[in-house]
Write an enzyme that holds these catalytic residues in place. Structure first.
Site, short mmCIF file in Angstrom:
data_model
loop_
_atom_site.label_atom_id
_atom_site.label_comp_id
_atom_site.label_asym_id
_atom_site.label_seq_id
_atom_site.Cartn_x
_atom_site.Cartn_y
_atom_site.Cartn_z
N TYR A 234 8.90 1.81 -7.23
CA TYR A 234 8.06 0.41 -7.21
C TYR A 234 7.59 -0.12 -8.78
O TYR A 234 8.21 -0.87 -9.25
CB TYR A 234 6.57 0.81 -6.53
N GLU B 154 1.03 -0.82 0.40
CA GLU B 154 -0.28 0.02 0.17
C GLU B 154 1.14 0.53 0.49
O GLU B 154 2.17 1.50 0.96
CB GLU B 154 -0.62 -0.29 1.11
#
Ligand SMILES: CC(C)(COP(=O)(O)OP(=O)(O)OC[C@H]1O[C@@H](n2cnc3c(N)ncnc32)[C@H](O)[C@@H]1OP(=O)(O)O)[C@@H](O)C(=O)NCCC(=O)NCCS
Length: 142
Positions: A114, A102
């Site tokens: 990411y 998250e």
């Protein structure tokens, strides 16, 4: 040097808790090791001292990134990238199918890093961080 620590790495654990006091209280990490069989800490050390880490859960064929941090002074020097690359290597070795995490919607830097390693946005968690949405990201490996 990057290493997966165990509960026996007392000095590193103390250093980790001291370096990231906004994340850990004293003995948090030992308690976590004791109470959670899935928890792991991948730590980046320079001359034996902690500069960054990823706390993740390894739950059979999946992984979840719980916390990912590099000390301010050491950011933007590819330490975060090296930690993520090591995590992906471990995941592939262990035949992990997917990794999730998250991230705050406004954390553009984390989302950038990411994405660079193949994580994709799969869902929005409305107001997950008080008034800010969370993004669920996933990296599929198999
Ligand atoms: C996210 C974090 C772990 C990354 O660690 P790091 O060592 O600084 O990362 P790296 O140096 O390997 O890579 C940083 C990347 O972000 C990019 N970047 C830097 N500032 C940026 C910004 N404001 N917006 C977008 N990208 C940015 C850099 O160009 C680099 O990308 P590149 O490899 O494609 O050139 C670190 O910034 C951190 O601890 N942040 C605070 C905690 C946090 O947000 N953790 C993630 C929670 S989900």
């Amino acid at each position: 040097m990057i290493t997966n620590i165990t509960e026996n790495d007392i000095e590193i654990i103390e250093d980790l808790e001291n370096k990231f006091p906004n994340i850990f209280l004293k003995n948090d990490i030992l308690k976590d090791f004791k109470n959670n069989p899935y928890t792991k800490y991948l730590v980046y050390l320079i001359e034996g001292k902690v500069v960054g880490f990823i706390n993740y859960y390894m739950i059979y064929e999946r992984m979840e990134i719980v916390n990912f941090n590099v000390l301010d002074f050491f950011q933007n020097k590819k330490i975060g990238s090296s930690l993520l690359e090591e995590l992906l290597k471990i995941a592939k070795d262990k035949k992990v199918g997917n990794i999730t995490l998250e991230v705050r919607k406004d954390n553009v830097k984390a989302i950038h890093i990411y994405s660079k390693y193949g994580f994709k946005e799969v869902a929005i968690r409305k107001n997950y961080y008080n008034n800010t949405d969370g993004i669920l990201m996933e990296c599929e490996l198999m």
